[in-house]
Design an enzyme around this catalytic site. Structure first.
Site, mmCIF file in Angstrom:
data_model
loop_
_atom_site.group_PDB
_atom_site.id
_atom_site.type_symbol
_atom_site.label_atom_id
_atom_site.label_comp_id
_atom_site.label_asym_id
_atom_site.label_seq_id
_atom_site.Cartn_x
_atom_site.Cartn_y
_atom_site.Cartn_z
ATOM 1 N N GLY A 88 10.462 2.326 -0.933
ATOM 2 C CA GLY A 88 9.089 2.833 -1.065
ATOM 3 C C GLY A 88 8.534 3.235 0.294
ATOM 4 N N MET A 127 16.833 -12.572 -7.197
ATOM 5 C CA MET A 127 16.050 -11.341 -6.981
ATOM 6 C C MET A 127 16.954 -10.130 -6.715
ATOM 7 S SD MET A 127 12.741 -12.197 -4.690
ATOM 8 C CE MET A 127 11.189 -12.640 -5.439
ATOM 9 N N GLY A 152 11.516 -0.812 2.912
ATOM 10 C CA GLY A 152 12.545 -0.482 1.931
ATOM 11 C C GLY A 152 12.371 0.930 1.403
ATOM 12 N N GLU A 186 0.833 -1.210 0.000
ATOM 13 C CA GLU A 186 0.000 0.000 0.000
ATOM 14 C C GLU A 186 0.871 1.266 0.000
ATOM 15 O OE1 GLU A 186 -3.277 0.723 -0.156
ATOM 16 O OE2 GLU A 186 -2.761 2.828 0.074
ATOM 17 N N ASP A 243 17.095 -6.829 -1.032
ATOM 18 C CA ASP A 243 17.775 -6.195 -2.181
ATOM 19 C C ASP A 243 18.990 -5.366 -1.759
ATOM 20 O OD1 ASP A 243 15.598 -7.253 -3.474
ATOM 21 O OD2 ASP A 243 14.548 -5.354 -3.705
ATOM 22 N N ARG A 249 13.201 -14.905 0.215
ATOM 23 C CA ARG A 249 12.656 -14.005 1.234
ATOM 24 C C ARG A 249 12.096 -14.745 2.447
ATOM 25 N NH1 ARG A 249 9.028 -9.965 -2.300
ATOM 26 N NH2 ARG A 249 7.461 -10.610 -0.814
HETATM 27 O O1 F6P Z 1 12.097 -6.015 -2.737
HETATM 28 C C1 F6P Z 1 12.127 -7.350 -2.495
HETATM 29 C C2 F6P Z 1 11.679 -8.127 -3.697
HETATM 30 O O2 F6P Z 1 11.680 -9.495 -3.363
HETATM 31 C C3 F6P Z 1 12.483 -7.881 -4.966
HETATM 32 O O3 F6P Z 1 13.708 -8.550 -4.955
HETATM 33 C C4 F6P Z 1 11.516 -8.347 -6.011
HETATM 34 O O4 F6P Z 1 11.790 -7.737 -7.259
HETATM 35 C C5 F6P Z 1 10.202 -7.892 -5.451
HETATM 36 O O5 F6P Z 1 10.371 -7.768 -4.059
HETATM 37 C C6 F6P Z 1 9.038 -8.799 -5.695
HETATM 38 O O6 F6P Z 1 7.890 -8.120 -5.297
HETATM 39 P P1 F6P Z 1 6.482 -8.769 -4.942
HETATM 40 O O7 F6P Z 1 6.566 -9.276 -3.536
HETATM 41 O O8 F6P Z 1 5.515 -7.633 -5.035
HETATM 42 O O9 F6P Z 1 6.222 -9.848 -5.935
#
Ligand code: F6P
Length: 348
Positions: free
Chosen positions: A118, A183, A116, A80, A141, A272
């Site tokens: 954003g 990623m 992060g 969001e 990242d 993640r």
């Molecule tokens: O920022 C972390 C991250 O895992 C990035 O490495 C990847 O590009 C993005 O988030 C993926 O985003 P989402 O969770 O919206 O698919």
């Protein structure tokens, strides 16, 4: 009452993509705020959505026990962005006002935003609206401006390195070229670190322009040196056609130009998930505790950071909207080149 200091009431939220160490950071902020400073702590559900919808719960010290090693976030998260106005729908135009209203109605003295780039951008905008805000940088990242390292990164490097290690044995057995997509969004930190730790032969980063002829030449020269397999570590953010993944684009090109069999692995969200490494637990704990201390010192409008191994704070307005990409002059890249690692930009 003379000498009476009203205990501060603070809120915590986690926003953006999750990563290992979020619960360690929540615990670090919460426990320090409660135990050391006698503050009252609430947690907002699902990032900025919780602030907009007044969706929160009280975080007691007992609830902060036993979460240090847990992956994910006990607060939930979302992408969001309250300042991203959607033209249709009057409601959406008023998200920032709702946040300010809820913040004031709850009697908050500060909101800690863990996230992060954003998240820090939004945190800065809320700070400019007059809210007391402190940011804590997290992301696999490692691309948050203003700090040398984010928590989540070390855990993701470990997971990705383990995957590359495993690809080595199967690549060797079948004499194949293995492409692994890592990623990192626009940044190549995760691909660079896991690629080097995993002994990747070719590492392609968004920050360095690669040439497919150069990549193929490296693979062919390995063949000639009696190394009939290669590991190609590809950051998801490299330049590639949008209708393909980065890995399939590189894999198809290698197979076409060299005739050598390729296979692709996209590691994805595994990077993640799960428990944070000890280093991430410590980093997140330090960040959390330092954020609580910064609240007590009224050092608002800041993000906690590590610079040259020292905890510090940086103004949120210096952070918001920027990216910390891999510096292509990094000594690490130079050292790797001198050991024969290709970044796909040689032989041009
Ligand atoms: O920022 C972390 C991250 O895992 C990035 O490495 C990847 O590009 C993005 O988030 C993926 O985003 P989402 O969770 O919206 O698919």
């Amino acid at each position: 009452m003379v000498g009476y200091v009203r205990p501060k009431k603070i809120g915590i939220l986690t926003a953006g993509g999750d990563c290992p160490g979020l619960n360690a950071a929540i615990r670090g902020v919460g426990k320090t705020a409660i135990v050391e400073y006698g503050m009252e702590v609430i947690g907002f559900n699902a990032g900025y959505l919780g602030l907009i919808n007044n969706d929160f719960f009280e975080l007691k010290e007992s609830q902060l026990s036993g979460i240090l090693t847990l992956g994910g976030t006990i607060l939930g998260t979302s992408r969001e962005k309250p300042y991203k106005m959607i033209k249709s729908g009057e409601e959406d135009q008023h998200k920032p006002e709702k946040i300010i209203q809820n913040y004031n109605d709850l009697g908050l003295d500060c909101v800690v935003c863990i996230g992060g780039n954003g998240t820090m951008k939004t945190a800065n905008m809320l700070s400019k609206e007059g809210l007391n805000v402190i940011g804590i940088p997290k992301t696999i990242d490692n691309d948050v401006w203003g700090t040398d390292v984010t928590f989540g990164f070390d855990s993701a490097v470990q997971i990705a390195t383990d995957a590359i290690d495993r690809l080595h044995t199967t690549a060797n057995s079948h004499q194949r070229v293995m492409i692994i997509e890592i990623m990192g969004h626009h940044a190549g930190w995760l691909a660079l670190y896991s690629g080097l730790a995993g002994g990747g032969d070719i590492i392609l980063l968004p920050e360095l322009d690669y040439n497919i002829r150069s990549v193929c030449k490296k693979i062919e020269s390995r063949y000639e040196e009696n190394k009939p397999y290669s590991i190609v570590v590809v950051a998801e953010g490299i330049n590639h056609p949008k209708n393909k993944t980065a890995a399939s684009h590189i894999g198809e090109a290698i197979q076409t130009y060299t005739g050598i069999e390729t296979r692709e692995t996209i590691l994805g969200y595994i990077q993640r998930g799960g428990s944070p490494t000890p280093m991430d637990r410590i980093l997140a704990t330090q960040y959390g505790a330092y954020a609580a201390q910064s609240i007590a010192e009224a050092n608002f409008g800041t993000m906690v950071a590590i610079k040259n191994n020292k905890l510090t704070t940086v103004p949120l307005e210096d952070v918001g909207g920027k990216l910390r990409l891999v510096d292509t002059d990094l000594p690490l890249i130079d050292k790797a080149r001198k050991m024969g690692v290709s970044f796909g930009d040689e032989f041009l």
